[in-house]
Design an enzyme around this catalytic site. Structure first.
Site, short mmCIF file in Angstrom:
data_model
loop_
_atom_site.label_atom_id
_atom_site.label_comp_id
_atom_site.label_asym_id
_atom_site.label_seq_id
_atom_site.Cartn_x
_atom_site.Cartn_y
_atom_site.Cartn_z
N ARG A 10 0.86 -1.20 0.00
CA ARG A 10 0.00 0.00 0.00
C ARG A 10 0.89 1.25 0.00
NH1 ARG A 10 -0.65 4.66 2.57
NH2 ARG A 10 -0.43 3.64 4.59
N ASP A 11 1.56 1.56 1.12
CA ASP A 11 2.40 2.77 1.12
C ASP A 11 3.58 2.58 0.17
OD1 ASP A 11 3.39 5.28 1.82
OD2 ASP A 11 2.86 5.05 3.91
N TYR A 138 -6.35 4.92 11.46
CA TYR A 138 -5.15 5.72 11.17
C TYR A 138 -5.45 7.15 11.59
CZ TYR A 138 -2.17 3.03 7.87
OH TYR A 138 -1.28 2.17 7.28
N GLU A 140 -4.17 10.18 10.56
CA GLU A 140 -3.26 10.78 9.58
C GLU A 140 -2.75 12.14 10.07
OE1 GLU A 140 -5.07 11.73 5.86
OE2 GLU A 140 -3.16 11.90 4.84
N THR A 173 3.12 11.30 9.21
CA THR A 173 2.78 11.39 7.79
C THR A 173 3.82 12.15 6.97
OG1 THR A 173 0.47 11.24 8.36
CG2 THR A 173 0.95 12.14 6.19
N HIS A 201 3.88 4.59 12.62
CA HIS A 201 4.09 4.53 11.16
C HIS A 201 5.04 5.66 10.80
CE1 HIS A 201 2.29 4.01 6.95
NE2 HIS A 201 2.79 5.24 6.86
N HIS A 203 7.90 7.90 8.53
CA HIS A 203 8.35 8.27 7.17
C HIS A 203 9.77 8.82 7.26
CE1 HIS A 203 5.25 7.45 4.20
NE2 HIS A 203 4.37 7.60 5.18
#
Ligand SMILES: CC(=O)SCCNC(=O)CCNC(=O)[C@H](O)C(C)(C)COP(=O)(O)OP(=O)(O)OC[C@H]1O[C@@H](n2cnc3c(N)ncnc32)[C@H](O)[C@@H]1OP(=O)(O)O
Ligand SMILES: CC(C)C(=O)C(=O)O
Length: 504
Positions: A10-11, A138, A140, A173, A201, A203
């Protein structure tokens, strides 16, 4: 125990230029769940396209047959029943609901009040419960939310925490966190909501994704999101390979992962995504288990003085010793040992000197070149005489508007064989003719896995071309190199070395 949710499908697919076909999604999901032991995989965003719907259906059908359906997750939107319908008809049972984790996002992107957004989320969560679809939330842009609008974050969680929600997932995010504030913000969440399950999560915009994962776990987070090879939106997510090593070696925590399988998974995703793994990428990069410096190679023979806990065998790899300008006798000795060649000190010194000389000219030397260098330096050509395979003759044609054709005569153990073939290029035609001979003799032929050509800078058209070809034969990867002023001939020389190597 730290739980890993991998979102390569997905990501990872939000990496510019990456799109996985249905069969690729299926085999990546199988490798992640069956081989590597990842706990859960996120395989798509809902609503994306018809092709994506078919891919999700295919993965879900396999997961249902193999008892993995609860481990498949699909990102869905706060859109009433639209995403739920999509996910349900594709055969999946878990939605990762994309909710807004910052006041800015809810008011500026959705143009809703926090209360309206919470009501919309509640509607989707209750509808999912009716359909027996599990929900993860999530939040976000949570990293900006917790920094600039913490009251909004707490309002959302307080309003939702009594609903049937499995996990709250905390995304950085925009990749703005650092290890210090990741710890602070994650600890704030864990302390305030000790009964909730949180995932983190990361990045990688500041190259801090893995460091932030480290901090999140130290703060008490029990679920981590990764992608294979660090694929993902912009600079990507936290790479599974580094995360698994950091969790085990730096944090002393357990996961369900089988680290010896990571290399295979990384290569598979490299092939399907078309995104090359940088050679110095920890754990999975081509060169990270290669000792270059003579002093390091020497220390390895003295109680492994230059090894750390990241031993290549743990990850399905082997230690290698580079041959080049910074080599010493120890590098040569290690390579000779691997080839089963014995050599006295004097000869060894001469061979070392030649390798350093080649390194000075920027030439790469592979272990497969060693026998040739030895025969050249020591003025005998045993290596060439010992060759079981020889190329006797070949001709290559190139004509505008016609396919190139190769005719080839080779000798295998004293017997001569001849074949011709056409191909998409001269080298392709050559390899096709060669394969014909091998298949006539029922001999296996290696798979070509990579092909790289380099010429020294300077713009000369008569410069020597170096062609390095990577092969896989009976599960073993190796490279051969050819050097010639003609690119096809350089590739043919590299191929001849391969043919003789697989005879050993
Ligand atoms: C941080 C992340 O990685 S989030 C990743 C989420 N995944 C994706 O975006 C990939 C899949 N997305 C898509 O295929 C498309 O964007 C779709 C099908 C969801 C929507 O496509 P479109 O209808 O063309 O809308 P578009 O993409 O231009 O804009 C998104 C719309 O979704 C809205 N939206 C944004 N977040 C959400 C959310 N969590 N829930 C519901 N709607 C949302 C936006 O407000 C915007 O609505 P608007 O047009 O009324 O202003
Ligand atoms: C799906 C979302 C939450 C995401 O990938 C992110 O915020 O990074």
């Amino acid at each position: 125990m730290i739980e890993i949710m991998d979102t390569t499908l997905r990501d990872g697919e939000q990496t510019s230029g990456v799109s996985f076909a249905a069969h690729e999604k299926l085999s990546i999901a199988q490798v992640l769940l069956n081989d590597l032991g990842v706990n859960r995989v996120e395989i798509a965003s809902a609503r994306v396209s018809d092709g994506e719907f078919e891919a999700v259906k295919r993965v879900a059908a396999w997961a249902a047959r193999s008892g993995n359906l609860d481990k498949l997750e699909v990102l869905g939107f706060v859109d009433g029943t639209v995403s739920l319908d999509w996910i349900e008809s594709a055969g999946c049972r878990v939605v990762n609901l994309l909710c807004k984790g910052s006041y800015k996002h809810v008011t500026e992107q959705l143009r809703k009040t926090p209360e309206q957004h919470v009501d919309d989320i509640r509607t989707v969560v209750l509808e999912a419960a009716k359909r027996k679809i599990d929900v993860n939330i999530y939040l976000e842009d949570w990293s900006n939310g917790i920094k600039h609008s913490p009251d909004y974050v707490f309002l959302v969680i307080d309003a939702l925490k009594g609903l049937p929600i499995c996990r709250f997932m905390l995304p950085d995010t925009l990749g703005v966190l650092n290890p210090g504030n990741t710890y602070e913000y994650c600890k704030m969440m864990v302390d305030r909501y000790p009964d909730l399950r949180f995932d983190f999560h990361a990045h990688n915009d500041y190259d801090l994704a893995v460091a932030n994962v480290y901090s999140a776990i130290r703060a008490g987070i029990k679920g981590i999101h990764t992608t294979v090879n660090g694929l993902g939106e912009r600079a990507g997510n936290a790479p599974l390979s580094s995360v698994l090593a950091v969790i085990k070696d730096q944090l002393g925590e357990e996961t369900n992962l089988r680290e010896e399988k990571i290399n295979k998974a990384s290569r598979l995703v490299e092939t399907y995504s078309g995104v090359h793994i940088p050679p110095n990428k920890p754990i999975i990069g081509e060169h990270v288990f290669t000792q270059c410096a003579g002093v390091h190679a020497d220390g390895d023979s003295k109680n492994n003085l230059y090894c750390n806990d990241l031993l290549p065998e743990r990850f399905g790899r082997v230690r290698e010793y580079a041959l080049g300008k910074t080599s010493g006798k120890a590098n040569i000795r290690k390579n000779l040992e691997a080839l089963g060649i014995d050599m006295d000190e004097g000869s060894m010194r001469k061979v070392t000197e030649r390798i350093i000389e080649l390194g000075d000219k920027k030439e790469m030397v592979t272990p497969e070149d060693l026998p040739y260098i030895i025969s050249d330096v020591l003025h005998h050509d045993n290596a060439l005489e010992d060759q079981k395979i020889r190329i006797l003759n070949y001709s290559l044609s190139l004509a505008q508007g016609l396919k190139p054709v190769a005719t080839l005569k080779i000798e295998i153990n004293g017997e001569a064989y001849e074949e011709s073939a056409s191909g998409d290029g001269q080298y392709d035609a050559f390899v096709r003719a060669l394969r014909r001979i091998y298949s006539r003799l029922n001999r296996p032929f290696p798979m070509l896995t990579n092909y790289s050509v380099s010429i020294p800078p300077g713009g000369r058209t008569d410069a020597f071309v170096q062609t390095v070809i990577s092969w896989n034969y009976a599960g073993v990867d190796f490279k051969t190199r050819g050097l010639d002023a003609d690119q096809t001939e350089a590739a043919i020389k590299a191929t001849l070395k391969m043919l003789n190597k697989i005879e050993d």
